[in-house]
Design a protein around this motif. Sequence first.
Motif, PDB file in Angstrom:
ATOM      1  N   SER A 208     -36.087 -29.552  75.619  1.00  0.00           N
ATOM      2  CA  SER A 208     -35.620 -30.931  75.782  1.00  0.00           C
ATOM      3  C   SER A 208     -35.504 -31.371  77.235  1.00  0.00           C
ATOM      4  N   VAL A 209     -35.111 -30.439  78.117  1.00  0.00           N
ATOM      5  CA  VAL A 209     -34.739 -30.818  79.471  1.00  0.00           C
ATOM      6  C   VAL A 209     -35.853 -31.543  80.218  1.00  0.00           C
ATOM      7  N   GLY A 210     -37.062 -30.988  80.181  1.00  0.00           N
ATOM      8  CA  GLY A 210     -38.165 -31.592  80.915  1.00  0.00           C
ATOM      9  C   GLY A 210     -38.460 -33.008  80.468  1.00  0.00           C
ATOM     10  N   GLN A 211     -38.451 -33.235  79.165  1.00  0.00           N
ATOM     11  CA  GLN A 211     -38.733 -34.574  78.637  1.00  0.00           C
ATOM     12  C   GLN A 211     -37.589 -35.532  78.928  1.00  0.00           C
ATOM     13  N   ALA A 221     -27.051 -36.374  71.055  1.00  0.00           N
ATOM     14  CA  ALA A 221     -25.947 -35.411  70.926  1.00  0.00           C
ATOM     15  C   ALA A 221     -26.470 -33.996  71.098  1.00  0.00           C
ATOM     16  N   VAL A 222     -25.571 -33.097  71.515  1.00  0.00           N
ATOM     17  CA  VAL A 222     -25.844 -31.662  71.475  1.00  0.00           C
ATOM     18  C   VAL A 222     -25.119 -31.098  70.261  1.00  0.00           C
ATOM     19  N   THR A 223     -25.596 -29.954  69.769  1.00  0.00           N
ATOM     20  CA  THR A 223     -25.113 -29.474  68.474  1.00  0.00           C
ATOM     21  C   THR A 223     -23.944 -28.495  68.561  1.00  0.00           C
ATOM     22  N   THR A 224     -23.584 -28.072  69.754  1.00  0.00           N
ATOM     23  CA  THR A 224     -22.437 -27.173  69.879  1.00  0.00           C
ATOM     24  C   THR A 224     -21.134 -27.970  69.790  1.00  0.00           C
ATOM     25  N   PRO A 229     -23.106 -27.839  79.534  1.00  0.00           N
ATOM     26  CA  PRO A 229     -23.050 -27.974  81.001  1.00  0.00           C
ATOM     27  C   PRO A 229     -24.264 -28.681  81.589  1.00  0.00           C
ATOM     28  N   PHE A 230     -25.439 -28.496  80.983  1.00  0.00           N
ATOM     29  CA  PHE A 230     -26.642 -29.096  81.545  1.00  0.00           C
ATOM     30  C   PHE A 230     -26.831 -30.555  81.129  1.00  0.00           C
ATOM     31  N   LEU A 231     -26.014 -31.026  80.159  1.00  0.00           N
ATOM     32  CA  LEU A 231     -26.050 -32.429  79.722  1.00  0.00           C
ATOM     33  C   LEU A 231     -24.611 -32.931  79.579  1.00  0.00           C
ATOM     34  N   PRO A 232     -23.864 -32.967  80.655  1.00  0.00           N
ATOM     35  CA  PRO A 232     -22.428 -33.268  80.562  1.00  0.00           C
ATOM     36  C   PRO A 232     -22.118 -34.671  80.056  1.00  0.00           C
ATOM     37  N   ASP A 233     -23.054 -35.599  80.161  1.00  0.00           N
ATOM     38  CA  ASP A 233     -22.801 -36.967  79.719  1.00  0.00           C
ATOM     39  C   ASP A 233     -23.235 -37.221  78.277  1.00  0.00           C
TER      40      ASP A 233
END
Length: 321
Positions: A208-211, A221-224, A229-233
């Motif tokens: 996901s990060v590169g895109q 949303a993140v699933t955790t 940490p890499f997508l704090p917003d």
Amino acid sequence: MAGWVWRTAIVAAAMVAAGFASAQPYPAKAVHILVPYPSGGGVDVLTRTLAEAVSKTWTQSIVVENRPGAGGVIASQAIASSAPDGYNLIMVASGHATNPFLYPKLPYDTFKDFSPISLLASSPNVLLVRADSPFKSVSDVIAAAKAKPGSLSFAHAGNGTSTHLAGELLNYLAKIEINAIPYKGGAPAINDLIGGQIPMSFNNGPESVGQLQAGTVRALAVTTASRAPFLPDVPSMSETVPGYDTEVWWGLLGPGNMPPDLVAKISHDFVAAVNTDAVKERLGKLGAISIGSTPDKFAAKIKADYDKWGPIIKAAGMKAE
């Protein structure tokens, strides 16, 4: 008589050479690591990052080979039938623990035919939409799914993978019906998302990060259970759907019945690599969290996920296609 002595000398020399070869420190030649998914996906990125680091320690090549298909079963079968000498390994994702429920006639035993080496990293999955999608939040997706049940679909990396389970968990907890569309890996799934063939996709962090940085997709949303940490917003799914929590993990396996000292050697070197500042920083930028466990703890993790997801997969009637 002279011929007999000559033959004996040859046999003795061969035995000495064989003994010398067997005493050579591991690895004495290139090591092959299979990746059960296409190039560019999370498993592939992690494997190549670690292969580069460990090959410097070993001063031997580590050849990474992508062998996708059947949710990892094809590559896993190849490793299960390999010699337990450490020269053929596999980097599996968390779907390894759930495949027994999706493929009732697996050509191997998930536990007996593999030697756990180390649980190396984990990552939240990410719910993605195109940058121009009308969906701005998870609440938007849920509202649309409830307004027209069955009208939406999500892409995932294959039946029974963590990204598939992430979508089904959303369906279950939010009491909605979004159709699951399987792909042969996360990279093809995200490509179709970008191309507009599908409205949303669950992908792991490294995919996901590169895109996200390129601006081709947006993360809803993140699933955790907590933010990444890499997508704090980016919100966690649990902020909208209470109780929601799942992740993907990656770990190294070898064929069953590997000598314990060989397993310990490989585990030690990969754990050392995954915990170097350079690799941790690299994985962090990709959306993965370094772990580096003992073989026993990795074996326990596989069993725990097998026990956790088995009843859910059976209740949902999920099967491999």
